[in-house]
Every structure is written in structure tokens, then in C-alpha cells.
Write a protein that holds these residues in place. Structure first.
Motif, PDB file in Angstrom:
ATOM      1  N   LEU A 261       0.826  -1.201   0.000  1.00  0.00           N
ATOM      2  CA  LEU A 261       0.000   0.000   0.000  1.00  0.00           C
ATOM      3  C   LEU A 261       0.864   1.257   0.000  1.00  0.00           C
ATOM      4  CD1 LEU A 261      -2.780  -1.075   2.534  1.00  0.00           C
ATOM      5  CD2 LEU A 261      -2.951  -0.971   0.039  1.00  0.00           C
ATOM      6  N   THR A 262       1.980   1.213   0.724  1.00  0.00           N
ATOM      7  CA  THR A 262       2.899   2.355   0.760  1.00  0.00           C
ATOM      8  C   THR A 262       3.533   2.588  -0.608  1.00  0.00           C
ATOM      9  OG1 THR A 262       3.384   1.891   3.089  1.00  0.00           O
ATOM     10  CG2 THR A 262       4.937   3.306   1.902  1.00  0.00           C
ATOM     11  N   VAL A 263       3.951   1.496  -1.253  1.00  0.00           N
ATOM     12  CA  VAL A 263       4.539   1.599  -2.592  1.00  0.00           C
ATOM     13  C   VAL A 263       3.518   2.148  -3.582  1.00  0.00           C
ATOM     14  CG1 VAL A 263       5.456   0.257  -4.527  1.00  0.00           C
ATOM     15  CG2 VAL A 263       6.252  -0.202  -2.206  1.00  0.00           C
ATOM     16  N   ALA A 264       2.284   1.652  -3.500  1.00  0.00           N
ATOM     17  CA  ALA A 264       1.235   2.137  -4.400  1.00  0.00           C
ATOM     18  C   ALA A 264       1.006   3.636  -4.221  1.00  0.00           C
ATOM     19  CB  ALA A 264      -0.068   1.370  -4.150  1.00  0.00           C
ATOM     20  N   ALA A 265       0.988   4.072  -2.961  1.00  0.00           N
ATOM     21  CA  ALA A 265       0.785   5.496  -2.686  1.00  0.00           C
ATOM     22  C   ALA A 265       1.914   6.331  -3.268  1.00  0.00           C
ATOM     23  CB  ALA A 265       0.680   5.723  -1.181  1.00  0.00           C
ATOM     24  N   ARG A 266       3.140   5.820  -3.183  1.00  0.00           N
ATOM     25  CA  ARG A 266       4.290   6.567  -3.706  1.00  0.00           C
ATOM     26  C   ARG A 266       4.181   6.747  -5.228  1.00  0.00           C
ATOM     27  NH1 ARG A 266       7.418   8.330  -6.713  1.00  0.00           N
ATOM     28  NH2 ARG A 266       9.672   8.466  -6.629  1.00  0.00           N
ATOM     29  N   PHE A 267       3.754   5.695  -5.947  1.00  0.00           N
ATOM     30  CA  PHE A 267       3.652   5.806  -7.397  1.00  0.00           C
ATOM     31  C   PHE A 267       2.444   6.629  -7.814  1.00  0.00           C
ATOM     32  CE2 PHE A 267       6.716   2.328  -7.504  1.00  0.00           C
ATOM     33  CZ  PHE A 267       7.490   2.687  -8.602  1.00  0.00           C
ATOM     34  N   ILE A 268       1.356   6.524  -7.055  1.00  0.00           N
ATOM     35  CA  ILE A 268       0.208   7.381  -7.353  1.00  0.00           C
ATOM     36  C   ILE A 268       0.582   8.850  -7.179  1.00  0.00           C
ATOM     37  CG2 ILE A 268      -2.088   8.054  -6.521  1.00  0.00           C
ATOM     38  CD1 ILE A 268      -2.545   5.072  -5.856  1.00  0.00           C
ATOM     39  N   TYR A 269       1.355   9.163  -6.122  1.00  0.00           N
ATOM     40  CA  TYR A 269       1.808  10.527  -5.910  1.00  0.00           C
ATOM     41  C   TYR A 269       2.657  11.018  -7.072  1.00  0.00           C
ATOM     42  CZ  TYR A 269       4.167  14.508  -3.736  1.00  0.00           C
ATOM     43  OH  TYR A 269       4.670  15.742  -3.468  1.00  0.00           O
ATOM     44  N   SER A 270       3.485  10.116  -7.649  1.00  0.00           N
ATOM     45  CA  SER A 270       4.354  10.524  -8.754  1.00  0.00           C
ATOM     46  C   SER A 270       3.562  10.869 -10.013  1.00  0.00           C
ATOM     47  CB  SER A 270       5.364   9.411  -9.076  1.00  0.00           C
ATOM     48  OG  SER A 270       4.746   8.340  -9.759  1.00  0.00           O
ATOM     49  N   LEU A 271       2.310  10.408 -10.065  1.00  0.00           N
ATOM     50  CA  LEU A 271       1.470  10.685 -11.236  1.00  0.00           C
ATOM     51  C   LEU A 271       0.696  11.991 -11.123  1.00  0.00           C
ATOM     52  CD1 LEU A 271       0.052   7.079 -11.730  1.00  0.00           C
ATOM     53  CD2 LEU A 271       1.690   8.238 -13.225  1.00  0.00           C
ATOM     54  N   LEU A 272       0.677  12.564  -9.908  1.00  0.00           N
ATOM     55  CA  LEU A 272      -0.106  13.787  -9.692  1.00  0.00           C
ATOM     56  C   LEU A 272       0.588  15.026 -10.232  1.00  0.00           C
ATOM     57  CD1 LEU A 272      -1.342  13.065  -6.042  1.00  0.00           C
ATOM     58  CD2 LEU A 272      -2.513  12.624  -8.221  1.00  0.00           C
TER      59      LEU A 272
END
Length: 272
Positions: A261-272
Motif C-alpha cells: 500500500l505504501t509503494v502504491a501510494a508513492r507511485f500514485i503521488y508521482s502521477l499527480l
């Protein structure tokens, strides 16, 4: 260019990630890609690899590392006669076919698209790991063909797009149909071989001639990272196998789910 201090910390981080990836390969029957892909992505960022190919190289290089890791893990599990060899034989065409589809997709999708795919699937897998219950069932045995073949192809395609060995998805599939978790783990290690070996070839083809690839790369495979990570992953895989056969993994599943979940959040943030 990164400083010497950054390079030293980068090498230490890669060494730690390689060790953890190998341990997880044996413990969960996975190739460790959920660890490797974020580590490689950060490593290639420090090395100023262009954003356009950075995620592709991270995923492809992860699959290259998973080849020996999954093979070592599978052979260790096979000594215990734990894997479902019949299922592996049935999936010898279906899983690589899914990997082939993933290679075609990777050749055309953007870096942002690759990160979005990784983030969404990692998010779903993280939720599954945290909420999983051993008594969840869809049936008493695995479905027959064509559904079994379709599932194998989907596992191969999704795993190759993420740079993972398919362990979490196959563990979910087998346990939902009443198979023992240790058999699912052992079989997943074999599926990791069916995914990573053709995936390596596919990502070489997909990235052939691309501009901006890091030094000593063949397509989307960077051999410097492979040479550093593969030995450590292979070294720690048998330790994970030993723990897998001696330990209740529920708490470890929750911890791994939180990591996903932490990794997913990091990559989602990179898309913003």
C-alpha cells in the motif's frame, strides 16, 4: 550526476532490497518484484535515466533478476514435493502467452502508464494481503479449462506488466479454491520461472533501440543492476523457504500488505 555519497547509499539500498527480495521469493513464492521495481526506479532516477524509459527499465530488470530467484526458490520447494506440477505443466503455454501480451503492451505504453498499472495492481494486492482470510473460498477445487488457462494468461500478463513473479496472484487463486497455502506458495515459485524467463526476452525486444537507456542495457534490461541484485536474491531465497514451512505467515502477510500500500501510494503521488 549523483554524488559519491548518493551512490554509496544507493548501492547499500540495492543490496538490502536484493536480500529482502530473495527472502520474500522463498517465503511467499514471489519473485520479489514488488521490492525490486521501486528500488530500481529510484536507482535509475539517481543515475539520471530519462523518465520516458525509467519505469520500463525498472520492470524489465526486475524480471531479469526474478529468473534465477524464482528458479532457486522452486527447486528448494520441489525438494519438499510441495508444488502442483500438474498445474505448472498445464500453464506452460498460457502463462508465457500472457507475458507475450505484456511485452507488446510495454512496447507502446508511456512511463506514466506503466507507473499507473503498477500502482493500481499493487494497491489491490496490498488490500488483499491485509484483508485476506484463510476461510475465503470460491470452490473446492481449481476450475477446469478454459477458465484455468485464461487465469494463467491473465496472471502472466499482469505480472509481466508489473515486473513481479506472480506469486501473490497465484496464491490468491489457489487458496480461494481450497488448495493448501504451502502448495500455493511452492507452485507460485514455479510460475515465477514461467513469467520471468519469457518476460526477460520480451522486455529486451520491447526496448530494443530505445533512446536514453542506462549503461550496459539490452533493451529494457540493465545488466549492472542484475549482476548486483541476482546473487543476493538467490542467496536469501532458501532462507525464505525454510521460514515458509515453519511459520504462520498471517502477521507477515499484513506487514507485506502495508508495504504494498505504501509503494502504491508513492507511485500514485508521482502521477499527480
Amino acid at each position: 550526476m549523483p554524488s559519491y555519497d548518493e551512490l554509496i547509499w544507493l548501492l547499500l539500498a540495492l543490496a538490502l532490497a536484493g536480500s529482502v527480495a530473495g527472502f520474500l521469493a522463498g517465503l511467499f513464492g514471489i519473485g520479489g518484484g514488488a521490492i525490486l521495481v521501486p528500488a530500481f526506479y529510484q536507482a535509475f532516477a539517481l543515475a539520471d535515466v530519462p523518465e520516458a524509459v525509467r519505469m520500463h527499465v525498472a520492470v524489465g530488470t526486475s524480471l531479469a533478476v526474478i529468473v534465477p530467484t524464482s528458479l532457486r526458490s522452486f527447486l528448494s520447494h520441489r525438494k519438499r514435493d510441495a508444488a502442483d506440477l500438474a498445474l505448472l505443466k498445464q500453464w506452460m503455454l498460457a502463462v508465457p502467452f500472457g507475458v507475450l501480451l505484456a511485452s507488446v503492451i510495454a512496447a507502446s505504453v508511456s512511463s506514466a502508464g506503466m507507473r499507473a498499472i503498477f500502482a493500481i495492481i499493487t494497491l489491490l494486492l496490498g488490500i488483499r494481503m491485509v484483508l485476506n482470510r484463510q476461510n475465503w473460498r470460491l470452490g473446492d477445487d481449481l476450475p477446469g479449462n478454459p477458465w484455468r488457462a485464461i487465469v494463467g494468461a491473465v496472471i502472466g500478463m499482469v505480472s509481466a506488466l508489473m515486473g513481479v513473479g506472480g506469486g501473490v496472484m497465484n496464491n490468491t487463486f489457489m487458496t480461494l479454491y481450497g488448495r493448501p497455502v504451502h502448495q500455493a506458495v511452492a507452485t507460485s515459485a514455479g510460475i515465477g520461472v514461467l513469467i520471468s524467463a519469457p518476460g526477460l526476452v520480451g522486455y529486451i525486444w520491447a526496448g530494443w533501440g530505445e533512446a536514453g537507456l542506462p549503461l550496459l542495457s539490452t533493451g529494457f534490461i540493465n545488466w549492472i543492476a542484475v549482476a548486483m541484485m541476482a546473487p543476493l536474491s538467490m542467496l536469501f531465497a532458501p532462507l525464505g523457504v525454510m521460514v515458509a514451512h515453519a511459520l504462520d505467515k498471517r502477521h507477515l502477510e499484513i506487514a507485506f500488505g502495508i508495504f504494498l500500500l505504501t509503494v502504491a501510494a508513492r507511485f500514485i503521488y508521482s502521477l499527480l
